[in-house]
Design a protein around this motif. Sequence first.
Motif, mmCIF file in Angstrom:
data_model
loop_
_atom_site.group_PDB
_atom_site.id
_atom_site.type_symbol
_atom_site.label_atom_id
_atom_site.label_comp_id
_atom_site.label_asym_id
_atom_site.label_seq_id
_atom_site.Cartn_x
_atom_site.Cartn_y
_atom_site.Cartn_z
ATOM 1 N N UNK A 1 0.691 -1.154 0.023
ATOM 2 C CA UNK A 1 -0.055 -0.109 -0.063
ATOM 3 C C UNK A 1 0.909 1.261 -0.188
ATOM 4 N N UNK A 2 0.669 1.976 -1.281
ATOM 5 C CA UNK A 2 1.698 3.080 -1.263
ATOM 6 C C UNK A 2 0.791 4.555 -1.132
ATOM 7 N N UNK A 3 1.186 5.430 -0.298
ATOM 8 C CA UNK A 3 0.464 6.577 0.034
ATOM 9 C C UNK A 3 1.034 7.642 -0.163
ATOM 10 N N UNK B 1 -2.593 0.327 -4.291
ATOM 11 C CA UNK B 1 -2.603 -0.799 -3.243
ATOM 12 C C UNK B 1 -2.758 -1.930 -4.407
ATOM 13 N N UNK B 2 -2.096 -3.189 -3.900
ATOM 14 C CA UNK B 2 -1.875 -4.460 -4.542
ATOM 15 C C UNK B 2 -0.935 -5.587 -4.159
ATOM 16 N N UNK B 3 -0.549 -6.305 -4.902
ATOM 17 C CA UNK B 3 0.410 -7.320 -4.753
ATOM 18 C C UNK B 3 1.932 -6.561 -5.226
ATOM 19 N N UNK B 4 2.812 -6.919 -4.357
ATOM 20 C CA UNK B 4 4.297 -6.777 -4.538
ATOM 21 C C UNK B 4 4.648 -6.999 -5.935
ATOM 22 N N UNK B 5 4.495 -8.270 -6.601
ATOM 23 C CA UNK B 5 4.869 -8.643 -7.629
ATOM 24 C C UNK B 5 4.310 -8.094 -8.888
#
Length: 124
Positions: free
Chosen positions: A12-14, A28-32
């Motif tokens: 999650x990046x804000x 937001x999501x998966x690292x891959x």
Amino acid sequence: MTSLCDERATIRHVAGDFPRTQRFERSEGHVVSIGRTLWTEMLTSFETLEHRVLWVESDADGNCACSVEMKGVQTRPYAGIPSRGGRMDLPVLYLFKHNDAGKISEIAAYWDGREMRRQLAAVA
């Protein structure tokens, strides 16, 4: 970075708010997928991108907080910001959660997107 993460790890990046709005830039999501895309874009958009660790705190439950200074010179467009050769120097807070296998299962990253844009001369 992805090798330190569980295959199902989330990010999650804000990055703070957009100019003259009440909206926040979030990913937001998966690292891959999201994480790898975000990191690749940053590494290709900023010459000599650096993350200097200021402090790290962790606990026995697998939680970790890390404060870093993120610096770089923009050489290519990033997140809709045209490249003007601007420099950024931003504080970033990372929160990590590790699973029982010692792999990262969750990442949250917070920085001020408005300040990034100001430093890169994308806003007045």
